[in-house]
Design an enzyme around this catalytic site. Structure first.
Site, PDB file in Angstrom:
ATOM      1  N   ASP A   1     -39.385 -93.401  38.445  1.00  0.00           N
ATOM      2  CA  ASP A   1     -40.508 -93.799  38.822  1.00  0.00           C
ATOM      3  C   ASP A   1     -41.707 -93.095  39.133  1.00  0.00           C
ATOM      4  OD1 ASP A   1     -40.819 -96.377  40.612  1.00  0.00           O
ATOM      5  OD2 ASP A   1     -41.381 -94.998  41.847  1.00  0.00           O
TER       6      ASP A   1
ATOM      7  N   ASN B   1     -41.356 -88.916  43.618  1.00  0.00           N
ATOM      8  CA  ASN B   1     -42.437 -88.624  43.978  1.00  0.00           C
ATOM      9  C   ASN B   1     -42.003 -88.496  45.251  1.00  0.00           C
ATOM     10  OD1 ASN B   1     -42.907 -91.352  44.046  1.00  0.00           O
ATOM     11  ND2 ASN B   1     -42.278 -91.001  41.913  1.00  0.00           N
ATOM     12  N   HIS B   2     -42.003 -88.832  45.796  1.00  0.00           N
ATOM     13  CA  HIS B   2     -41.141 -88.997  47.058  1.00  0.00           C
ATOM     14  C   HIS B   2     -40.287 -89.766  47.846  1.00  0.00           C
ATOM     15  CE1 HIS B   2     -41.996 -94.069  46.050  1.00  0.00           C
ATOM     16  NE2 HIS B   2     -41.513 -94.099  47.016  1.00  0.00           N
TER      17      HIS B   2
ATOM     18  N   GLU C   1     -42.305 -95.256  34.238  1.00  0.00           N
ATOM     19  CA  GLU C   1     -43.571 -96.695  34.424  1.00  0.00           C
ATOM     20  C   GLU C   1     -44.386 -95.808  34.498  1.00  0.00           C
ATOM     21  OE1 GLU C   1     -43.686 -99.173  38.336  1.00  0.00           O
ATOM     22  OE2 GLU C   1     -42.919 -97.116  39.246  1.00  0.00           O
TER      23      GLU C   1
ATOM     24  N   LEU D   1     -45.599 -88.501  40.328  1.00  0.00           N
ATOM     25  CA  LEU D   1     -44.689 -87.594  40.013  1.00  0.00           C
ATOM     26  C   LEU D   1     -45.674 -86.388  40.124  1.00  0.00           C
ATOM     27  CD1 LEU D   1     -41.742 -86.184  40.000  1.00  0.00           C
ATOM     28  CD2 LEU D   1     -42.014 -86.776  37.213  1.00  0.00           C
TER      29      LEU D   1
END
Length: 550
Positions: free
Chosen positions: A204, A107-108, A240, A209
């Site tokens: 994560d 997501n990052h 998560e 995301l």
């Protein structure tokens, strides 16, 4: 999704163990845990009964956020070893009957990732659209995940001359996952690690995301699940997703179950702590009653603690204050206005009866249990560290020496200090508990093996058994292999559990799987069990001459 063969759904009844290489075992004595150290502890984990290792991020990283700020998705941080060391760990784990999953954090990235460096260098860079940019931040911004550390989710980059989005810390710019080129790179990351032999991914921060504005967020998750399935017939995705149950169902893929394979049950986890604070089963019972039915191809992951704060964000303000008052009365034990930065034993004042009851409950809940390293020996936190989340990320305590047997290096070289005081290595360590029959480590080992002999917990049907006493949680798990009745007393006082078993009589055997008590049904098929304060029972019900796992 139709399923014709359930033989390879290993993750439905796996026992998961999460560890951070940096603080688990240092083999070259430089003060930093490494893959070689983990390899030396795989036999310990196998003997504990672990069947799946979950490795926290080990990728090259500035380590400003416990390794979740990734600078290279295709490597191993040189402090931990190299790719060859990782492959050896995976191979050895497989030899010991353990699967291995790794963190998928897409997501990052870190702001030190080559993609972001290229993106900020020029508006014409092909990597510019790998991230989310604006000339001015929007008037209405969603709140930061870390409101006490960041005042928003947009930061200005001098080199780029624009604002970039970051859902978390500003050194973690969000990837633009709507960009097909970014999705292509994510597919390469997934494919690479599957080729390295891993058995799946803990995904994560899943809600971050995907970008709901594009309307295809679940199509994308479905595509990732399909890709994982094509590249590996047995790999899984553990997500998560800290949202209410109704929203979680969408991330499973609804009744089709074709998105995330598993999800952590944050709702039940938070209600567990409310139940513990009240010493009443009600909150957890209601959470289990509210759990939506999931597809056979899905599973819940249950946990007591993890590597972050104990988040209470799904409780009401009043309920959160109840839990804070019970388990984190001091402000320095809290973080982000929503969480607790403590491990379980100190929260429960070190009461061994209560600690054991909670872990018995963890392993008995329908789904699969997840342990965080050190839980099996009752490690405590290290209060007062500059980064509050680090309080529960301290070195593993293998022996009773000052460094806990983690490393022979000077403690000043450790990335985090060893816990001090009553939860330090002199009082809590593997070596002091390993061969002691009544130690917490021996008890957790007993629970692990009881769970592995009880496929009903992962595969069976849950029935909540009504009790007159609000402190008693009673539930049954029933499957083709038999039935378990599981009893837990959340109170410090002696209580009585009463259960009526259908089709049971005085010939019915009641086998205690964890303790040494003797129980029997009366002629009407009723089972009455006396529970001491914080007591627990795992009772296998064997009717007549039927054969069942014991």
């Amino acid at each position: 999704m139709r399923l014709t063969d359930t033989s390879d759904l290993w993750w439905k009844t796996a026992v998961y163990y999460n560890l951070n290489l940096e603080t688990y075992m240092d083999w070259d004595d430089d003060g930093i845990g490494d893959l070689a150290g983990l390899a030396q502890r795989l036999d310990y984990l196998a003997e504990l009964g672990v069947t799946c290792l979950w490795l926290a991020p080990f990728y090259p990283s500035p380590r400003q956020d416990n390794g979740y700020d990734i600078a290279d998705y295709f490597g191993v941080d040189e402090r931990y070893g190299h790719l060859g060391d990782l492959v050896e760990v995976v191979r050895t784990a497989h030899d010991r009957g353990m699967r291995v999953i790794v963190d998928l954090v897409v997501n990052h990235t870190s702001d030190q990732h080559p993609w972001f460096r290229a993106a900020r260098s020029s508006p014409d860079s092909p990597y510019r659209d790998f991230y989310v940019w604006r000339d001015e931040p929007p008037a209405q911004q969603r709140p930061s995940m870390f409101p006490d550390a960041e005042d928003g989710v947009w930061s200005f980059d001098d080199a780029a001359g624009q604002y970039y989005e970051h859902s978390f810390y500003r050194h973690q710019p969000d990837l633009n996952t709507a960009n097909p080129a970014v999705r292509e790179e994510i597919a390469k990351v997934v494919g690479f690690w599957l080729q390295m032999g891993v058995d799946g991914f803990r995904v994560d921060a899943v809600p971050f995301l995907i970008d709901g504005e594009h309307g295809d967020e679940h199509d994308y998750l479905r595509a990732i699940r399909g890709y994982v399935g094509r590249r590996s017939g047995h790999a899984m995705l553990l997500g998560e997703v800290n949202v209410p149950y109704a929203e979680q169902m969408a991330f499973f893929g609804g009744s089709d179950g074709d998105e995330l394979t598993m999800q952590f049950d944050f709702v039940a986890n938070q209600q567990l702590y409310l139940a513990l604070a009240r010493q009443e089963a009600g909150p957890l019972v209601e959470a289990l009653r509210a759990r939506p039915a999931i597809a056979l191809t899905n599973q819940w992951a249950n946990f007591v603690r993890n590597h972050d704060e104990l988040t209470l964000d799904q409780l009401s303000v009043e309920e959160r204050e109840e839990v804070f008052a019970a388990f984190a009365p001091s402000e320095d034990q809290r973080v982000h206005g929503r969480g607790i930065v403590r491990r379980l034993p100190p929260m429960l004042d070190g009461d061994p009866r209560r600690v054991r009851m909670v872990y018995s409950l963890l392993f008995s809940l329908p789904g699969a249990p997840v342990l965080y390293y050190g839980e099996e020996i009752g490690m405590g936190e290290h209060p007062g560290l500059p980064r509050t989340r680090d309080a529960v990320r301290t070195p593993m305590q293998w022996s009773s020496g000052d460094t806990g047997g983690f490393s022979n290096a000077d403690p000043d070289a450790f990335t985090l200090p060893v816990v001090e005081g009553s939860y330090g290595p002199a009082h809590v360590s593997v070596s002091d508990q390993l061969h002691v029959s009544d130690s917490l480590l021996s008890f957790i080992r007993t629970l692990v093996h009881a769970y592995r002999r009880s496929p009903e917990i992962g595969w069976g049907r849950l029935e909540l058994l009504e009790q007159d006493d609000p402190a008693v949680l009673a539930h049954a798990m029933t499957g083709t292999t038999g039935q378990l009745v599981l009893l837990h007393n959340l109170s410090a006082n002696r209580r009585t559990a009463r259960v009526h078993l259908r089709d049971a009589d005085t010939t019915t055997r009641v086998v205690d799987m964890v303790g040494e008590t003797t129980n029997a049904c009366d002629e009407a098929g009723c089972l009455q069990v006396e529970l001491d304060g914080y007591d627990h029972r795992w009772l296998r019900i064997v009717r007549g001459q039927e054969k069942r796992l014991l």
